[in-house]
Design a protein around this motif. Structure first.
Motif, PDB file in Angstrom:
ATOM      1  N   ILE C 217      15.083  14.303   2.226  1.00  0.00           N
ATOM      2  CA  ILE C 217      14.279  13.222   2.785  1.00  0.00           C
ATOM      3  C   ILE C 217      12.871  13.769   2.982  1.00  0.00           C
ATOM      4  CG2 ILE C 217      13.949  11.671   4.745  1.00  0.00           C
ATOM      5  CD1 ILE C 217      16.495  11.034   3.134  1.00  0.00           C
ATOM      6  N   THR C 218      11.938  13.260   2.224  1.00  0.00           N
ATOM      7  CA  THR C 218      10.566  13.752   2.333  1.00  0.00           C
ATOM      8  C   THR C 218       9.591  12.668   1.916  1.00  0.00           C
ATOM      9  OG1 THR C 218       9.014  15.493   1.644  1.00  0.00           O
ATOM     10  CG2 THR C 218      10.573  14.736  -0.022  1.00  0.00           C
ATOM     11  N   SER C 219       8.370  12.777   2.393  1.00  0.00           N
ATOM     12  CA  SER C 219       7.315  11.880   1.920  1.00  0.00           C
ATOM     13  C   SER C 219       6.290  12.662   1.106  1.00  0.00           C
ATOM     14  CB  SER C 219       6.635  11.185   3.112  1.00  0.00           C
ATOM     15  OG  SER C 219       6.114  12.150   4.001  1.00  0.00           O
ATOM     16  N   LEU C 220       6.649  13.911   0.774  1.00  0.00           N
ATOM     17  CA  LEU C 220       5.711  14.785   0.053  1.00  0.00           C
ATOM     18  C   LEU C 220       6.001  14.772  -1.443  1.00  0.00           C
ATOM     19  CD1 LEU C 220       3.537  17.149   0.169  1.00  0.00           C
ATOM     20  CD2 LEU C 220       5.478  18.693   0.267  1.00  0.00           C
ATOM     21  N   GLU C 221       4.961  14.612  -2.228  1.00  0.00           N
ATOM     22  CA  GLU C 221       5.071  14.796  -3.676  1.00  0.00           C
ATOM     23  C   GLU C 221       3.725  15.321  -4.166  1.00  0.00           C
ATOM     24  OE1 GLU C 221       7.613  14.704  -6.139  1.00  0.00           O
ATOM     25  OE2 GLU C 221       5.836  15.722  -6.890  1.00  0.00           O
ATOM     26  N   LEU C 222       3.688  16.608  -4.484  1.00  0.00           N
ATOM     27  CA  LEU C 222       2.402  17.228  -4.799  1.00  0.00           C
ATOM     28  C   LEU C 222       1.871  16.826  -6.173  1.00  0.00           C
ATOM     29  CD1 LEU C 222       3.123  20.743  -3.283  1.00  0.00           C
ATOM     30  CD2 LEU C 222       1.499  19.064  -2.415  1.00  0.00           C
ATOM     31  N   ASP C 223       2.767  16.368  -7.034  1.00  0.00           N
ATOM     32  CA  ASP C 223       2.355  15.919  -8.364  1.00  0.00           C
ATOM     33  C   ASP C 223       1.860  14.472  -8.251  1.00  0.00           C
ATOM     34  OD1 ASP C 223       2.228  14.861 -10.911  1.00  0.00           O
ATOM     35  OD2 ASP C 223       4.004  15.926 -11.643  1.00  0.00           O
ATOM     36  N   SER C 224       0.560  14.290  -8.424  1.00  0.00           N
ATOM     37  CA  SER C 224      -0.034  12.970  -8.194  1.00  0.00           C
ATOM     38  C   SER C 224       0.555  11.884  -9.083  1.00  0.00           C
ATOM     39  CB  SER C 224      -1.544  13.020  -8.420  1.00  0.00           C
ATOM     40  OG  SER C 224      -2.117  13.887  -7.495  1.00  0.00           O
ATOM     41  N   SER C 225       0.909  12.258 -10.310  1.00  0.00           N
ATOM     42  CA  SER C 225       1.456  11.228 -11.193  1.00  0.00           C
ATOM     43  C   SER C 225       2.801  10.739 -10.654  1.00  0.00           C
ATOM     44  CB  SER C 225       1.599  11.761 -12.617  1.00  0.00           C
ATOM     45  OG  SER C 225       2.488  12.850 -12.635  1.00  0.00           O
ATOM     46  N   LYS C 226       3.557  11.657 -10.030  1.00  0.00           N
ATOM     47  CA  LYS C 226       4.835  11.241  -9.421  1.00  0.00           C
ATOM     48  C   LYS C 226       4.568  10.472  -8.126  1.00  0.00           C
ATOM     49  CE  LYS C 226       7.765  14.893 -11.287  1.00  0.00           C
ATOM     50  NZ  LYS C 226       8.282  16.228 -10.979  1.00  0.00           N
ATOM     51  N   GLN C 227       3.578  10.914  -7.380  1.00  0.00           N
ATOM     52  CA  GLN C 227       3.266  10.233  -6.112  1.00  0.00           C
ATOM     53  C   GLN C 227       2.782   8.810  -6.387  1.00  0.00           C
ATOM     54  OE1 GLN C 227       4.077  10.942  -3.139  1.00  0.00           O
ATOM     55  NE2 GLN C 227       2.928   9.403  -2.037  1.00  0.00           N
ATOM     56  N   GLU C 228       2.091   8.637  -7.489  1.00  0.00           N
ATOM     57  CA  GLU C 228       1.677   7.268  -7.830  1.00  0.00           C
ATOM     58  C   GLU C 228       2.916   6.416  -8.109  1.00  0.00           C
ATOM     59  OE1 GLU C 228      -0.568   6.382 -11.462  1.00  0.00           O
ATOM     60  OE2 GLU C 228      -1.775   4.993 -10.263  1.00  0.00           O
ATOM     61  N   GLN C 229       3.897   7.001  -8.790  1.00  0.00           N
ATOM     62  CA  GLN C 229       5.139   6.255  -9.065  1.00  0.00           C
ATOM     63  C   GLN C 229       5.864   5.893  -7.776  1.00  0.00           C
ATOM     64  OE1 GLN C 229       5.974   4.902 -11.988  1.00  0.00           O
ATOM     65  NE2 GLN C 229       4.031   5.781 -12.652  1.00  0.00           N
ATOM     66  N   VAL C 230       5.834   6.821  -6.814  1.00  0.00           N
ATOM     67  CA  VAL C 230       6.438   6.530  -5.505  1.00  0.00           C
ATOM     68  C   VAL C 230       5.742   5.312  -4.898  1.00  0.00           C
ATOM     69  CG1 VAL C 230       6.720   7.366  -3.128  1.00  0.00           C
ATOM     70  CG2 VAL C 230       7.169   8.911  -5.050  1.00  0.00           C
ATOM     71  N   ASN C 231       4.418   5.318  -4.957  1.00  0.00           N
ATOM     72  CA  ASN C 231       3.650   4.202  -4.392  1.00  0.00           C
ATOM     73  C   ASN C 231       3.954   2.895  -5.121  1.00  0.00           C
ATOM     74  OD1 ASN C 231       1.357   4.616  -2.207  1.00  0.00           O
ATOM     75  ND2 ASN C 231       1.681   6.558  -3.256  1.00  0.00           N
ATOM     76  N   ILE C 232       4.063   2.983  -6.429  1.00  0.00           N
ATOM     77  CA  ILE C 232       4.355   1.771  -7.211  1.00  0.00           C
ATOM     78  C   ILE C 232       5.722   1.212  -6.810  1.00  0.00           C
ATOM     79  CG2 ILE C 232       4.918   0.965  -9.558  1.00  0.00           C
ATOM     80  CD1 ILE C 232       2.603   2.861 -10.519  1.00  0.00           C
ATOM     81  N   ARG C 233       6.685   2.115  -6.634  1.00  0.00           N
ATOM     82  CA  ARG C 233       8.019   1.670  -6.223  1.00  0.00           C
ATOM     83  C   ARG C 233       7.964   1.001  -4.839  1.00  0.00           C
ATOM     84  NH1 ARG C 233      10.792   6.316  -6.037  1.00  0.00           N
ATOM     85  NH2 ARG C 233      10.791   6.394  -3.766  1.00  0.00           N
TER      86      ARG C 233
END
Lengths: 73, 256, 360
Positions: C217-233
């Motif tokens: 359980i985390t809100s961290l994703e250092l890879d911006s391209s993955k973090q953008e996908q998290v945001n899109i989801r």
């Protein structure tokens, strides 16, 4: 009772920190002059005959790259 | 006897515990975090508690600790791991819960959560890795930075007149009635590392007894922050950190 | 079989509902005007009745992080506070939303800014519906206007929180928290079993199963391209929420020429103002948003087109009025009337404000 040991090094995971080298009681190991894919001078067995399998190197290794084997001789 | 004759399953005396994942840790070469991670994982393996252990990662260098332990893990906001651990243990008292924090996380921003969790006597294990500096953010002064020690935010050395005193939070926590086991260990040598692992095992064993917080400080190195080679850093640790942070048990539960 | 009726404060209703609908844990810190919630919980000893955990934390910061921890294991956990305490929780709320965890938070709003006053207010609308903490996230926001709704929204809040794996806020105020009304209460429902949680919430960190990888359980994703996908989801989840979860109530809108828009206790006062206005021949109705986010924009747009003017009534300097204007796309005159700093507007005042809108 005497022991004879050896180690298996995951050289690609080794970061060449040298900490295990200072922990070895019999000066069996040293950093290689060669580097691994990450560019670290990885650990090498230098003096296999003196290894007693004490696992000092493995106990102190921050990256858990060592396996230690030992037999009674 | 040849190498091939020795390398046989029955002769194996040490291998990487399967409670660690295969991921390569992101820590700098020689960093004590990796050693402490491995020892916790070994203890979890030895006790057979992988399936009912929940870990809590901090913010700081060990923020990604959750990638390395093959146990369920929760990433906390900076300093709040003890609050998270409190809730989990209360809601799932039959699980082992441990927090893993650095000095900035546990002794600066999270001091409130640390003290109150310890004072309430939550039945959790807290692992505190103290290297006297903020590693992740680039080597700034920590509450545990030694007097005179140079960091990015004490470039001329920590001056207590301006920057205050070094905080020995573990001594403070040992005073609280809610802690049952408080110890300070190190991992700079095979001998200290072996002792440290025993202490971590003890801490998890004490968690079973339900007598309060079992707390293990590990005095560790920060080669990058201290700007030393790993081996030199360990020597520096012995000469400078240990006089301020002496090793040993501060509190042990009464034997019954 | 008729339900048991109780006379209780809004705050007590929150506590009672939590126990009876099978909440696993409450973590809170006292603050006026909502301290009765923790007091009632402690007095009721739910740990004996249902096994619910109740803990007075050392701060609101600790409370919200305890909620984060409990939610991470798939348990139903909640906290409550009032405005200054909710401000302290913003970091934790952002983490809970970022880690996509279900949780219920109740804000019994008091007047601000700063330490402000302990009297009722609705000035936390922006904080609740527009963000509050850092990053792109939303809180599903329920606005009760009666003690019964305080009770009912606890279970509804958890239902939505688990459906969308997102924090839900009950945005109440000092009036609804303190007023006593009759409430229909449910029988005690059992808490979810560990087996139920394992089956239904495979994402939760309740202990690694041999059949799966470790849950993180985390809100961290250092890879911006993955973090953008998290945001899109997360954003697509919010779109679904906007499509499916809008709740509102219309009162006397059939023949209305003018419209009040008000939520919570302001909506209650508007009902009296409607009576007064209609006795003078002014045809006014009320749209009461029940979900403040997602806001009932479509309903308001449709209804607003039939109106000569809209008056947004809030106990604030004018926050929801911005959403009202956006909803009607400025095609209808929209005005705001509000009192703040803990003052509650009277129905007469509201009628006078309406007459000014009509005179324009």
């Amino acid at each position: 009772m005497a022991f004879k040991g050896t180690i298996v090094i995951d050289m690609e995971k080794c970061k060449g920190c040298d900490v295990c080298v200072t922990g070895c009681p019999n000066s069996c190991i040293a950093l290689s002059k060669k580097v691994n894919k990450k560019g670290y001078n990885y650990l090498e067995m230098l003096n296999e005959d003196s290894c007693i399998g004490c696992a000092n190197c493995a106990v102190i290794c921050p990256d858990g790259v060592l396996e230690v084997y030992r037999v009674k001789v | 006897m040849t190498r091939e004759e020795i390398i046989k399953p029955e002769n194996l005396v040490y291998r990487r515990t399967p409670v660690l994942t295969d991921a390569t840790m992101h820590y700098c070469p020689g960093c004590g975090h990796g050693t402490v991670h491995r020892m916790i994982a070994e203890v979890i393996e030895e006790m057979g508690i992988q399936e009912n252990t929940i870990g809590i990662a901090p913010v700081g260098c060990s923020v990604l600790a959750y990638n390395y332990f093959d146990v369920d893990f929760i990433e906390a906001a900076h300093g709040r791991a003890p609050a998270i651990a409190t809730a989990i243990k209360r809601l799932k008292p039959d699980h082992f819960v441990f927090s893993y924090q650095g000095d900035g996380d546990l002794a600066a921003i999270g001091t409130g959560e640390t003290i109150h969790t310890c004072n309430r006597g939550e039945n959790i294990t807290m692992i505190f890795v103290n290297n006297g500096i903020y590693g992740m953010t680039g080597g700034q002064m920590a509450p545990t930075t030694l007097e005179g020690m140079k960091t990015a935010t004490s470039p001329y050395g920590r001056d207590r007149e301006i920057m205050g005193n070094t905080l020995k939070i573990t001594e403070l926590l040992a005073q609280l009635p809610g802690t049952c086991y408080v110890t300070r260990q190190a991992v700079y040598s095979p001998a200290t590392a072996r002792k440290c692992k025993k202490a971590i095992r003890q801490a998890f064993e004490y968690q079973k007894l339900g007598k309060g917080v079992s707390f293990v400080e590990v005095v560790s190195n920060c080669n990058s922050g201290w700007k030393l080679q790993p081996v030199q850093a360990n020597e520096w640790l012995v000469e400078n950190m240990l006089p301020m942070f002496p090793l040993g048990d501060m509190k042990v539960p009464d034997k019954e | 079989m008729s339900k048991e009726l109780r006379l209780m404060k809004g705050n007590e209703a929150i506590a009672e509902a939590a126990i009876r609908c099978g909440v696993d844990g409450y973590f809170g810190y006292p603050i006026t005007p909502q301290s009765e919630i923790l007091e009632h919980l402690m007095a009721e000893k739910p740990y004996e009745k249902t096994g619910m955990v109740v803990l007075q934390a050392e701060s609101e910061v600790a409370s919200i992080n305890m909620v984060y921890g409990g939610a991470a294991t798939g348990k139903r956990v909640m906290t409550t506070s009032s405005s200054p305490g909710i401000s302290l929780m913003q970091e934790g709320l952002s983490y809970i939303a970022g880690a996509e965890l279900p949780a219920l938070i109740v804000n019994v709003v008091r007047g601000g800014p700063g330490l402000g006053t302990i009297q009722p207010s609705q000035a936390d609308y922006f904080q609740t519906t527009k963000g509050g903490g850092h990053g792109d996230y939303r809180l599903i926001t329920l606005a009760p206007s009666s003690v019964q709704e305080m009770y009912d929204f606890v279970e509804l809040g958890f239902e939505l929180a688990f459906k969308y794996r997102n924090p839900v806020m009950i945005l109440s105020d000092g009036v609804i928290g303190q007023v006593m009304e009759k409430v229909e209460v449910d029988d005690y429902k059992p808490r979810w079993t560990d087996e139920y949680i394992k089956q239904n919430f495979p994402w939760a960190a309740f202990g690694k199963l041999p059949t799966r990888n470790h849950n993180i359980i985390t809100s961290l994703e250092l890879d911006s391209s993955k973090q953008e996908q998290v945001n899109i989801r997360i954003q697509s989840k919010y779109k679904e929420c906007e499509a499916k979860e809008v709740r509102y109530e219309e009162i006397m809108t059939q023949d209305a020429e003018y419209l009040f828009v008000a939520y919570g206790s302001s909506a209650r006062i508007c009902q009296k103002a409607i009576e007064l206005a209609r006795s003078e021949g002014i045809k006014v109705g009320l749209l009461r948003p029940i979900t403040l986010w997602p806001f009932p924009s479509k309903a308001l747009k449709a209804l607003g087109q039939k109106m000569k003017g809209i008056l947004s009534i809030e106990m604030s300097a004018g926050q929801m009025v911005e959403d009202v204007k956006l909803a009607v796309e400025c095609r209808v005159p929209v005005e705001h009337y509000g009192r703040f700093g803990g003052i509650i507007p009277t129905p007469t005042e509201i009628c006078e404000a309406l007459k000014k809108v009509i005179a324009k």
